[in-house]
Design an enzyme around this catalytic site. Structure first.
Site, PDB file in Angstrom:
ATOM      1  N   ARG A  84      45.253  37.908  34.973  1.00  0.00           N
ATOM      2  CA  ARG A  84      44.210  38.205  36.211  1.00  0.00           C
ATOM      3  C   ARG A  84      44.818  37.207  37.405  1.00  0.00           C
ATOM      4  O   ARG A  84      44.917  35.827  37.156  1.00  0.00           O
ATOM      5  CB  ARG A  84      42.933  37.495  35.859  1.00  0.00           C
ATOM      6  CG  ARG A  84      41.736  37.758  36.844  1.00  0.00           C
ATOM      7  CD  ARG A  84      40.389  37.722  36.356  1.00  0.00           C
ATOM      8  NE  ARG A  84      40.416  38.902  35.323  1.00  0.00           N
ATOM      9  CZ  ARG A  84      40.113  40.330  35.745  1.00  0.00           C
ATOM     10  NH1 ARG A  84      40.067  40.468  37.106  1.00  0.00           N
ATOM     11  NH2 ARG A  84      40.329  41.369  35.011  1.00  0.00           N
ATOM     12  N   LYS A 116      46.132  44.551  36.697  1.00  0.00           N
ATOM     13  CA  LYS A 116      45.801  46.093  36.642  1.00  0.00           C
ATOM     14  C   LYS A 116      46.825  46.902  35.976  1.00  0.00           C
ATOM     15  O   LYS A 116      47.206  46.571  34.847  1.00  0.00           O
ATOM     16  CB  LYS A 116      45.243  46.566  37.860  1.00  0.00           C
ATOM     17  CG  LYS A 116      44.311  46.058  38.732  1.00  0.00           C
ATOM     18  CD  LYS A 116      43.831  46.493  39.991  1.00  0.00           C
ATOM     19  CE  LYS A 116      43.292  45.578  40.978  1.00  0.00           C
ATOM     20  NZ  LYS A 116      42.136  45.445  40.901  1.00  0.00           N
ATOM     21  N   TYR A 149      48.146  19.601  39.127  1.00  0.00           N
ATOM     22  CA  TYR A 149      48.040  19.903  40.514  1.00  0.00           C
ATOM     23  C   TYR A 149      49.541  20.192  41.278  1.00  0.00           C
ATOM     24  O   TYR A 149      50.501  19.507  40.847  1.00  0.00           O
ATOM     25  CB  TYR A 149      47.477  18.747  41.343  1.00  0.00           C
ATOM     26  CG  TYR A 149      46.161  19.230  41.899  1.00  0.00           C
ATOM     27  CD1 TYR A 149      46.127  20.354  42.976  1.00  0.00           C
ATOM     28  CD2 TYR A 149      44.915  18.593  41.640  1.00  0.00           C
ATOM     29  CE1 TYR A 149      44.690  20.727  43.514  1.00  0.00           C
ATOM     30  CE2 TYR A 149      43.667  19.109  42.333  1.00  0.00           C
ATOM     31  CZ  TYR A 149      43.869  20.093  43.139  1.00  0.00           C
ATOM     32  OH  TYR A 149      42.419  20.504  43.826  1.00  0.00           O
TER      33      TYR A 149
HETATM   34  N1  PLP Z   1      43.146  45.019  46.287  1.00  0.00           N
HETATM   35  C1  PLP Z   1      42.770  46.358  45.851  1.00  0.00           C
HETATM   36  C2  PLP Z   1      43.671  47.594  46.225  1.00  0.00           C
HETATM   37  C3  PLP Z   1      41.913  46.506  44.754  1.00  0.00           C
HETATM   38  O1  PLP Z   1      41.785  47.597  44.101  1.00  0.00           O
HETATM   39  C4  PLP Z   1      41.426  45.251  44.443  1.00  0.00           C
HETATM   40  C5  PLP Z   1      40.467  44.924  43.280  1.00  0.00           C
HETATM   41  O2  PLP Z   1      39.994  45.799  42.848  1.00  0.00           O
HETATM   42  C6  PLP Z   1      41.728  43.878  45.175  1.00  0.00           C
HETATM   43  C7  PLP Z   1      42.755  44.206  46.012  1.00  0.00           C
HETATM   44  C8  PLP Z   1      41.179  42.795  44.672  1.00  0.00           C
HETATM   45  O3  PLP Z   1      41.590  42.050  43.448  1.00  0.00           O
HETATM   46  P1  PLP Z   1      41.154  40.801  42.763  1.00  0.00           P
HETATM   47  O4  PLP Z   1      39.863  41.207  42.275  1.00  0.00           O
HETATM   48  O5  PLP Z   1      41.988  40.306  41.812  1.00  0.00           O
HETATM   49  O6  PLP Z   1      40.738  39.947  43.850  1.00  0.00           O
END
Ligand code: PLP
Length: 478
Positions: A279, A273, A64
């Site tokens: 993630r 991404k 934590y």
């Molecule tokens: N912001 C944008 C522009 C996104 O395309 C996405 C996910 O597709 C997110 C936020 C949310 O990301 P997460 O799925 O990690 O919460």
């Protein structure tokens, strides 16, 4: 790391897991096989490096660490401090940011941290000052009630969903839409491009507290200098969500007016991404917002995930290497080759092409909904996702678009020649698929007809295309 070392590390890990719950070990192995065999064109996905993946699977998960580096609510966080500080340093250096906060668990969480940092800075702090108190607990009941009402009465202007904006930019089904009074700017119906004059007009009329730039499905560059000028002209805080294109910013493909970091007050991103990390999420900001951003946990975030912060540090270190810039450029070259391959075969693309990592095909030209096209492509071994197109007549569920992106295939090593072959496979599936009918004979938006033999043939061709570019070549689980 040598290929042998990677194989040994993952094989040993699976052996340990198998001894406790073999079905989990089997599912992990099966996921690798599936990922290796599918032509992954999901614009928001990628393949993190073995080092990044391994940094996540360890005892940091047991710790934590609420608070921030050197200021924790828990004892014994010295090693978490090390990795969090490293990840933040890499992020600051990579993006040229004044401040980086690497705790958000995801992109949505990063946006929540940013929204509440702006609300705290622009609404809560002035209220505390006016009441001459240091913190909210010191407000009278009446002042607290008034402040809560004011916090819930702020405005946000963001890109509309069907123009490519994201649900978290103030839309009703998301908590952001319940927190903010939201208006959208769209794109020019003729060109599909952002019309900055219209954005300025909307900002003048609506006077938002926050102007949001950034998108999930807009295939073009955005001029962040102009958006900042618009924000300044109405006294708005300018926030950019670069979740999708952070890798292109990191790789210096987007520079000058197209790099959000020097222009925005606050920038959010995902790390998984185009940035190719674990993630997770991250917030970068100007110094005046740093203290509020650092309150993300426990303000809106649960306890930090030190194992993921360790992996963020590894992935960000990778993104600072010169070969990442080459990777980022190849993502865009591949997306443009894919777009050209589709256009030359007669497809309709939103905005007529791309200058980032994604392409949006309007599949209504093939007589299909996005849902039908997505499933037909999946049957043929091609993984994409359906997406609305501007002014979509089929709504957000069935849609009229297919969004495809190149970060993942570029990581595998596929190049522009393979993108042309990919365009051929996609075009063949879409031209050979027809819309189906419901039991009562009415047209269906979900059912479709595609010869199973043809789907199998395309799937084999997709696998052949991938054979030269093995995924995780250093990992042999057999
Ligand atoms: N912001 C944008 C522009 C996104 O395309 C996405 C996910 O597709 C997110 C936020 C949310 O990301 P997460 O799925 O990690 O919460």
């Amino acid at each position: 790391m040598s290929r042998n070392a990677e194989s040994t590390a993952f094989r040993s890990a699976l052996e340990v897991i198998r001894a406790v719950e073999p079905r989990v070990a089997d599912a992990i192995g099966a996921e690798l096989t599936d990922q290796r065999e599918s032509l992954k064109l999901i614009a928001s996905e990628n393949y993190a490096s073995p080092a990044t993946l391994l940094a996540m699977g360890n005892w940091f998960s047991d710790k934590y660490a609420e608070g921030t580096v050197g200021r924790r609510f828990y004892a014994g966080c010295q090693n978490v401090d090390t990795v969090e500080a490293l990840a933040a340093e890499h992020a600051r250096e990579l993006f040229g940011a004044a401040h980086a906060y690497v705790q958000p668990h995801s992109g949505i969480d990063a946006n929540l941290v940013a929204f509440w940092a702006v609300l705290a800075d622009r609404v809560e702090s002035p209220a505390l000052k006016k009441a001459q108190v240091r913190q909210v607990n010191d407000l009278t009941e009446a002042d607290w009630f008034a402040l809560r009402r004011e916090l819930g009465n702020q405005r946000m202007l963001g890109m509309s969903l069907d123009a490519g904006g994201h649900l978290t930019h103030g839309f009703r089904p998301n908590i952001s839409g319940k927190m903010f009074d939201q208006r959208s700017y769209g794109t020019d119906p003729a060109t599909g491009l952002i019309d900055y004059d219209r954005v300025a007009e909307a900002a003048r009329e609506f006077k938002p507290l926050i102007l949001v730039g950034g998108y999930s499905a807009y295939p073009r560059k955005v001029n962040f200098r102009i958006l900042r000028e618009i924000a300044d002209s109405v006294g708005a805080t300018f926030m950019v969500d670069m979740a999708h294109f952070a890798g292109l910013v990191a790789g210096k493909v987007f520079t000058g007016d197209f790099d959000p970091v020097p222009h925005a007050h606050i920038v959010t991103t995902t790390t998984h991404k185009s940035l190719r990390g674990p993630r997770g999420g991250m917030v970068l900001c100007q110094p005046e917002l740093a203290d509020q951003v650092d309150r993300g946990c426990p303000m809106v975030l649960g306890g930090p995930l030190p194992h993921v912060m360790a992996a963020k540090a590894v992935a960000l270190a990778e993104a600072r290497r010169p070969d990442f810039a080459d990777y980022a450029q190849r993502i865009v070259d591949n997306a443009q080759a894919l777009a050209e391959g589709l256009l030359s075969r007669g497809a309709t693309l939103v905005t007529g092409g791309t200058d980032n990592h994604l392409v949006l095909i309007d599949v209504s030209g093939y007589g299909l909904t996005g849902r039908q096209a997505e499933q037909a492509l999946l049957d043929s071994g091609i993984v994409t996702n359906r997406n609305s197109v501007p002014q979509d007549p089929n709504g957000a569920w069935y849609t009229s678009g297919i969004r495809i992106g190149t970060p993942a295939l570029t990581t595998r090593g596929l190049g522009t020649a393979e993108m042309d072959q990919t365009a051929e496979l996609i075009h063949t599936v879409l031209t050979q698929t027809t819309a189906g009918a419901n039991a009562d004979g009415t047209p269906s938006k979900a059912k479709y007809n595609l010869d199973a033999g043809l789907a199998d043939k395309i799937a084999r061709q997709a696998t052949d295309l991938l054979a030269t570019y093995p995924l995780y070549p250093g990992i042999d689980l057999s």
